[in-house]
Write an enzyme that holds these catalytic residues in place. Structure first.
Site, PDB file in Angstrom:
ATOM      1  N   ASN A  81       0.808  -1.226   0.000  1.00 59.13           N
ATOM      2  CA  ASN A  81       0.000   0.000   0.000  1.00 59.13           C
ATOM      3  C   ASN A  81       0.840   1.276   0.000  1.00 59.13           C
ATOM      4  O   ASN A  81       0.409   2.295  -0.546  1.00 59.13           O
ATOM      5  CB  ASN A  81      -0.927  -0.017   1.226  1.00 59.13           C
ATOM      6  CG  ASN A  81      -1.462   1.361   1.542  1.00 59.13           C
ATOM      7  OD1 ASN A  81      -2.400   1.849   0.914  1.00 59.13           O
ATOM      8  ND2 ASN A  81      -0.837   2.029   2.517  1.00 59.13           N
ATOM      9  N   TYR A 146       5.012   9.789 -10.578  1.00 58.67           N
ATOM     10  CA  TYR A 146       4.000   8.969  -9.888  1.00 58.67           C
ATOM     11  C   TYR A 146       3.341   8.017 -10.887  1.00 58.67           C
ATOM     12  O   TYR A 146       3.215   6.808 -10.636  1.00 58.67           O
ATOM     13  CB  TYR A 146       2.970   9.898  -9.252  1.00 58.67           C
ATOM     14  CG  TYR A 146       1.895   9.226  -8.424  1.00 58.67           C
ATOM     15  CD1 TYR A 146       2.212   8.499  -7.277  1.00 58.67           C
ATOM     16  CD2 TYR A 146       0.551   9.350  -8.785  1.00 58.67           C
ATOM     17  CE1 TYR A 146       1.211   7.909  -6.508  1.00 58.67           C
ATOM     18  CE2 TYR A 146      -0.454   8.775  -8.016  1.00 58.67           C
ATOM     19  CZ  TYR A 146      -0.124   8.047  -6.882  1.00 58.67           C
ATOM     20  OH  TYR A 146      -1.112   7.465  -6.117  1.00 58.67           O
ATOM     21  N   ALA A 147       2.934   8.562 -12.041  1.00 63.74           N
ATOM     22  CA  ALA A 147       2.211   7.768 -13.037  1.00 63.74           C
ATOM     23  C   ALA A 147       3.057   6.590 -13.519  1.00 63.74           C
ATOM     24  O   ALA A 147       2.586   5.447 -13.559  1.00 63.74           O
ATOM     25  CB  ALA A 147       1.814   8.670 -14.215  1.00 63.74           C
ATOM     26  N   SER A 149       5.647   5.137 -12.154  1.00 62.31           N
ATOM     27  CA  SER A 149       5.967   4.140 -11.128  1.00 62.31           C
ATOM     28  C   SER A 149       4.739   3.300 -10.779  1.00 62.31           C
ATOM     29  O   SER A 149       4.850   2.106 -10.508  1.00 62.31           O
ATOM     30  CB  SER A 149       6.545   4.819  -9.876  1.00 62.31           C
ATOM     31  OG  SER A 149       5.654   5.779  -9.355  1.00 62.31           O
ATOM     32  N   LYS A 150       3.555   3.907 -10.824  1.00 61.89           N
ATOM     33  CA  LYS A 150       2.340   3.133 -10.556  1.00 61.89           C
ATOM     34  C   LYS A 150       2.025   2.194 -11.728  1.00 61.89           C
ATOM     35  O   LYS A 150       1.473   1.113 -11.533  1.00 61.89           O
ATOM     36  CB  LYS A 150       1.163   4.079 -10.283  1.00 61.89           C
ATOM     37  CG  LYS A 150       1.205   4.706  -8.896  1.00 61.89           C
ATOM     38  CD  LYS A 150       1.010   3.642  -7.808  1.00 61.89           C
ATOM     39  CE  LYS A 150       0.913   4.248  -6.433  1.00 61.89           C
ATOM     40  NZ  LYS A 150       0.686   3.246  -5.380  1.00 61.89           N
TER      41      LYS A 150
HETATM   42  N1  LIG Z   1      -5.509   8.892  -1.798  1.00 62.47           N
HETATM   43  C1  LIG Z   1      -5.860   8.642  -3.049  1.00 62.47           C
HETATM   44  O1  LIG Z   1      -6.779   9.268  -3.614  1.00 62.47           O
HETATM   45  C2  LIG Z   1      -5.155   7.527  -3.804  1.00 62.47           C
HETATM   46  C3  LIG Z   1      -5.562   7.256  -5.133  1.00 62.47           C
HETATM   47  C4  LIG Z   1      -4.946   6.218  -5.828  1.00 62.47           C
HETATM   48  C5  LIG Z   1      -3.950   5.484  -5.194  1.00 62.47           C
HETATM   49  N2  LIG Z   1      -3.553   5.798  -3.927  1.00 62.47           N
HETATM   50  C6  LIG Z   1      -2.500   4.995  -3.315  1.00 62.47           C
HETATM   51  O2  LIG Z   1      -2.891   4.595  -2.031  1.00 62.47           O
HETATM   52  C7  LIG Z   1      -1.729   4.275  -1.273  1.00 62.47           C
HETATM   53  C8  LIG Z   1      -1.857   4.861   0.133  1.00 62.47           C
HETATM   54  O3  LIG Z   1      -1.760   6.261   0.047  1.00 62.47           O
HETATM   55  P1  LIG Z   1      -2.638   7.262   0.918  1.00 62.47           P
HETATM   56  O4  LIG Z   1      -3.520   7.981  -0.023  1.00 62.47           O
HETATM   57  O5  LIG Z   1      -3.236   6.546   2.079  1.00 62.47           O
HETATM   58  O6  LIG Z   1      -1.518   8.322   1.353  1.00 62.47           O
HETATM   59  P2  LIG Z   1      -0.713   8.612   2.709  1.00 62.47           P
HETATM   60  O7  LIG Z   1      -1.648   8.885   3.831  1.00 62.47           O
HETATM   61  O8  LIG Z   1       0.274   9.645   2.325  1.00 62.47           O
HETATM   62  O9  LIG Z   1       0.015   7.239   3.037  1.00 62.47           O
HETATM   63  C9  LIG Z   1       1.221   6.870   2.406  1.00 62.47           C
HETATM   64  C10 LIG Z   1       1.864   5.779   3.246  1.00 62.47           C
HETATM   65  O10 LIG Z   1       3.048   5.352   2.560  1.00 62.47           O
HETATM   66  C11 LIG Z   1       4.126   5.352   3.471  1.00 62.47           C
HETATM   67  N3  LIG Z   1       5.385   5.678   2.811  1.00 62.47           N
HETATM   68  C12 LIG Z   1       5.649   6.708   1.968  1.00 62.47           C
HETATM   69  N4  LIG Z   1       6.956   6.736   1.662  1.00 62.47           N
HETATM   70  C13 LIG Z   1       7.528   5.705   2.346  1.00 62.47           C
HETATM   71  C14 LIG Z   1       8.860   5.242   2.468  1.00 62.47           C
HETATM   72  N5  LIG Z   1       9.886   5.832   1.840  1.00 62.47           N
HETATM   73  N6  LIG Z   1       9.088   4.167   3.254  1.00 62.47           N
HETATM   74  C15 LIG Z   1       8.075   3.560   3.923  1.00 62.47           C
HETATM   75  N7  LIG Z   1       6.795   3.960   3.847  1.00 62.47           N
HETATM   76  C16 LIG Z   1       6.534   5.028   3.066  1.00 62.47           C
HETATM   77  C17 LIG Z   1       3.796   6.446   4.489  1.00 62.47           C
HETATM   78  O11 LIG Z   1       4.437   6.145   5.742  1.00 62.47           O
HETATM   79  P3  LIG Z   1       5.650   6.971   6.384  1.00 62.47           P
HETATM   80  O12 LIG Z   1       5.537   8.403   5.916  1.00 62.47           O
HETATM   81  O13 LIG Z   1       5.453   6.801   7.868  1.00 62.47           O
HETATM   82  O14 LIG Z   1       6.888   6.279   5.902  1.00 62.47           O
HETATM   83  C18 LIG Z   1       2.284   6.288   4.636  1.00 62.47           C
HETATM   84  O15 LIG Z   1       1.961   5.326   5.594  1.00 62.47           O
HETATM   85  C19 LIG Z   1      -0.547   4.822  -2.067  1.00 62.47           C
HETATM   86  O16 LIG Z   1       0.114   3.765  -2.742  1.00 62.47           O
HETATM   87  C20 LIG Z   1      -1.204   5.740  -3.087  1.00 62.47           C
HETATM   88  O17 LIG Z   1      -0.433   5.873  -4.255  1.00 62.47           O
HETATM   89  C21 LIG Z   1      -4.134   6.813  -3.225  1.00 62.47           C
END
Ligand SMILES: NC(=O)c1ccc[n+]([C@@H]2O[C@H](COP(=O)([O-])OP(=O)(O)OC[C@H]3O[C@@H](n4cnc5c(N)ncnc54)[C@H](OP(=O)(O)O)[C@@H]3O)[C@@H](O)[C@H]2O)c1
Length: 213
Positions: A81, A146-147, A149-150
């Site tokens: 995630n 971002y695009a 890598s996803k």
């Molecule tokens: N929100 C949306 O609308 C949306 C849409 C499509 C996809 N997504 C995907 O959903 C997933 C969760 O994102 P979210 O929206 O919940 O955002 P978020 O609240 O920013 O959560 C991101 C998580 O990733 C962890 N992370 C980031 N960089 C890291 C690193 N270098 N090492 C370890 N952990 C890391 C962060 O933990 P730490 O900072 O504590 O390390 C945090 O727990 C992501 O993959 C995102 O691309 C989100």
């Protein structure tokens, strides 16, 4: 997959969708290991174990996954995630930002799956969910790192399904939609709602070809 009694590794469990997913899995009776850089928010969730790791270094991801295996003996459910979104036009993205985007969003998930999926296949049971962003991964102005890598994460999902799907391991990509988190502060949806859908798919344990939402 009967989540109760399963061992789940959730990356990015320190905030947003990952934190809510970890919380719900624990409420289902799963043993949940959270992995992220920040440990305090994971500790506050009362997870079974928390593992500090920086996924921008896949070797650190593997080290932490080793800790999880040592602690819990196995991983039945891997939720890739964690994600990072670094915006900017292609001409403005530094090599460092591009590297971080791919390490966190694609390379660490790749290595974690490579470490954990063979034992799932041997047991004939397991689930891998990769959290993707299909509305962006086809290419989006100002979001190239971002695009791309996803898109790599979606590709990994398809390959994993072909390699492990016939061996009792369900592999799917999950599109959370547009969810209000640090990564997407304007998102209209509550992360708990997205997490509920994700946990529903983990419970169903099906590796459909389509991206699940
Ligand atoms: N929100 C949306 O609308 C949306 C849409 C499509 C996809 N997504 C995907 O959903 C997933 C969760 O994102 P979210 O929206 O919940 O955002 P978020 O609240 O920013 O959560 C991101 C998580 O990733 C962890 N992370 C980031 N960089 C890291 C690193 N270098 N090492 C370890 N952990 C890391 C962060 O933990 P730490 O900072 O504590 O390390 C945090 O727990 C992501 O993959 C995102 O691309 C989100």
């Amino acid at each position: 997959m009967d989540l109760s009694g399963s061992v789940c590794l959730v990356t990015g469990a320190s905030s947003g969708i990952g934190a809510q997913t970890a919380r719900l899995l624990a409420a289902e009776g799963a043993t949940v290991a959270g992995l992220a850089r920040r440990t305090a928010p994971m500790e506050a969730l009362g997870l079974h174990s928390v593992h500090a790791a920086d996924l921008s270094d896949p070797a650190d991801a593997l080290r932490a996954a080793g800790e999880v295996l040592e602690r819990h003996g196995r991983v039945d459910v891997l939720v890739n995630n964690a994600g990072v979104r670094i915006d900017g036009p292609v001409s403005g993205v530094s090599l460092e930002d591009l590297d971080q985007s791919f390490q966190v969003n694609a390379l660490s998930p790749f290595m974690l799956a490579g470490l954990l999926v063979p034992a799932m296949a041997e047991r004939g049971s397991g689930v891998v969910a990769n959290v993707v962003a299909p509305k962006v991964s086809g290419g989006r102005r100002g979001m190239g790192a971002y695009a791309a890598s996803k898109a790599a994460l979606e590709s990994l999902t398809q390959t994993l399904r072909q390699e492990a799907g016939g061996k009792g391991v369900a592999v799917f990509a999950f599109d959370p939609g547009w969810v209000r988190t640090y990564l997407a502060p304007d998102g209209p949806e509550d992360p708990a709602a997205a997490a509920e859908r994700l946990v529903g798919h983990l419970r169903a344990g099906k590796g459909a070809r389509e991206i699940l939402s």
